[in-house]
Design an enzyme around this catalytic site. Structure first.
Site, mmCIF file in Angstrom:
data_model
loop_
_atom_site.group_PDB
_atom_site.id
_atom_site.type_symbol
_atom_site.label_atom_id
_atom_site.label_comp_id
_atom_site.label_asym_id
_atom_site.label_seq_id
_atom_site.Cartn_x
_atom_site.Cartn_y
_atom_site.Cartn_z
ATOM 1 N N THR A 23 0.681 -1.352 -0.031
ATOM 2 C CA THR A 23 0.027 0.046 -0.078
ATOM 3 C C THR A 23 0.898 1.104 0.099
ATOM 4 O O THR A 23 1.852 1.184 0.578
ATOM 5 C CB THR A 23 -0.887 0.071 1.336
ATOM 6 N N GLY A 24 0.398 2.264 -0.587
ATOM 7 C CA GLY A 24 1.213 3.483 -0.615
ATOM 8 C C GLY A 24 1.497 4.086 -2.079
ATOM 9 O O GLY A 24 1.142 3.390 -3.014
ATOM 10 N N THR A 33 4.220 4.178 -3.368
ATOM 11 C CA THR A 33 5.119 3.297 -4.492
ATOM 12 C C THR A 33 4.580 2.166 -4.833
ATOM 13 O O THR A 33 4.914 1.823 -5.936
ATOM 14 C CB THR A 33 6.414 2.964 -3.490
ATOM 15 N N ASP A 68 6.335 -4.222 -1.506
ATOM 16 C CA ASP A 68 5.709 -2.903 -0.752
ATOM 17 C C ASP A 68 6.694 -2.018 -0.529
ATOM 18 O O ASP A 68 7.982 -2.398 -0.693
ATOM 19 C CB ASP A 68 5.026 -3.689 0.743
ATOM 20 N N GLY A 69 6.099 -0.846 -0.275
ATOM 21 C CA GLY A 69 7.265 0.465 0.146
ATOM 22 C C GLY A 69 7.439 0.350 1.487
ATOM 23 O O GLY A 69 7.292 -0.582 2.224
ATOM 24 N N GLY A 92 2.942 4.268 7.317
ATOM 25 C CA GLY A 92 2.606 5.691 7.096
ATOM 26 C C GLY A 92 1.389 5.968 6.621
ATOM 27 O O GLY A 92 0.628 6.793 6.608
ATOM 28 N N GLY A 93 0.993 4.819 5.787
ATOM 29 C CA GLY A 93 -0.328 5.137 5.155
ATOM 30 C C GLY A 93 -1.422 4.230 5.879
ATOM 31 O O GLY A 93 -2.860 4.222 5.423
ATOM 32 N N GLU A 128 -0.603 -5.318 5.961
ATOM 33 C CA GLU A 128 0.596 -5.663 5.277
ATOM 34 C C GLU A 128 1.516 -6.657 5.948
ATOM 35 O O GLU A 128 1.904 -7.555 5.258
ATOM 36 C CB GLU A 128 1.637 -4.149 5.358
ATOM 37 N N LYS A 174 14.361 6.961 1.931
ATOM 38 C CA LYS A 174 14.080 5.900 2.771
ATOM 39 C C LYS A 174 15.065 5.380 3.601
ATOM 40 O O LYS A 174 14.915 4.678 4.728
ATOM 41 C CB LYS A 174 12.887 5.177 2.311
HETATM 42 C C1 5RP Z 1 1.715 2.009 4.065
HETATM 43 C C2 5RP Z 1 2.982 1.692 4.019
HETATM 44 C C3 5RP Z 1 3.763 2.292 3.010
HETATM 45 O O1 5RP Z 1 4.394 1.507 2.511
HETATM 46 C C4 5RP Z 1 4.593 3.271 3.496
HETATM 47 O O2 5RP Z 1 4.100 4.467 3.981
HETATM 48 C C5 5RP Z 1 5.574 4.032 2.165
HETATM 49 O O3 5RP Z 1 4.663 4.653 1.485
HETATM 50 P P1 5RP Z 1 4.895 5.708 -0.006
HETATM 51 O O4 5RP Z 1 5.149 4.403 -0.797
HETATM 52 O O5 5RP Z 1 3.875 6.208 -0.267
HETATM 53 O O6 5RP Z 1 6.229 6.454 0.495
HETATM 54 O O7 5RP Z 1 3.491 1.282 4.897
HETATM 55 O O8 5RP Z 1 1.114 1.658 5.300
#
Ligand code: 5RP
EC number: 5.3.1.6
Length: 220
Positions: free
Chosen positions: A28-29, A31, A81-82, A96-97, A103, A121
């Site tokens: 999710t997010g 990326t 995942d990001g 963060g999301g 996840e 990051k």
């Molecule tokens: C969501 C997450 C995302 O992977 C993390 O917040 C990174 O987000 P982005 O790709 O928008 O920087 O853990 O719960």
């Protein structure tokens, strides 16, 4: 290159890790969204995906990618995942999301976790990014007091409810030198659903986007 271009580059690089004819786990997010868009180009070569959030499910389905319930699936070769922060040992802060619990569940089923992130990051010591903790609403104040005792400054994420109907406490002021220990300690607090440290089960591969290209790191 912009941060979005770096995110898109790592998302595209992650396509090489997708196993044909197998279900892929999707994070999710922003990326992960680039990854979903890239995945759409090869959707005929996979049966479908498992989503780590309602938002990801919606985006996958918008591209015509079949979304399986995790309970229908026994094996996921790869989860992509990001992360909000990642260290040299491929431990991460995520959430963060706000999708950290789903996840972590999908990642637990997956054989390989491929983390996709832009270079901003990568950190030496995690904790500058506030650590998200998903909490059962009635336990909010109890959990906040315990997090204070662990040395953090918890702040309620105002106006936010997770896909699971819970709240998030974002814990500021931590310098996380022992991520596995802290992850386990926070998960022991009654009322915590999960926390955003992914150290006990970190990433296996990190694709890191920088101006000079996508670098690949493997967990040692
Ligand atoms: C969501 C997450 C995302 O992977 C993390 O917040 C990174 O987000 P982005 O790709 O928008 O920087 O853990 O719960």
């Amino acid at each position: 290159m912009t941060q979005d271009q770096l995110k898109e580059a790592v998302a595209r690089a992650a396509i090489a890790h997708v196993v044909p004819d197998a279900i892929v786990g999707v994070g999710t997010g922003s990326t992960a969204n680039f990854f979903i868009d890239a995945l759409a180009e090869m959707k005929d070569r996979i049966p479908g995906a498992v989503a780590s959030s309602e938002a990801t499910k919606k985006r996958l389905e918008g591209h015509g990618i079949r979304v399986f319930d995790l309970n229908e699936v026994s094996e996921i070769p790869v989860y992509v995942d990001g992360a909000d922060e990642v260290n040299a040992r491929l431990h991460m802060i995520k959430g963060g999301g706000g999708a950290l619990t789903r996840e972590k569940i999908v990642a637990a089923v997956a054989s390989k976790f491929v983390c996709i992130a832009d270079a901003s990051k990568k950190v030496e010591v995690m904790g500058r990014f506030p650590l998200p903790v998903e909490v059962i609403p009635m336990a909010r104040e109890h959990v906040a007091r315990q997090l204070l005792r662990l040395g953090g400054q918890p702040k309620l994420r105002e106006g936010f409810t997770t896909d699971n109907g819970n709240v998030i406490l974002d814990v500021h002021g931590l310098a996380i030198v022992e991520p596995e220990e802290l992850e386990a300690a926070i998960n022991q607090i009654v009322g915590v659903v999960t926390n955003g440290l992914f150290a006990i089960r970190g990433a296996d591969v990190l694709l890191l986007g920088a101006a000079d290209g996508v670098k690949t790191f493997t967990r040692v």
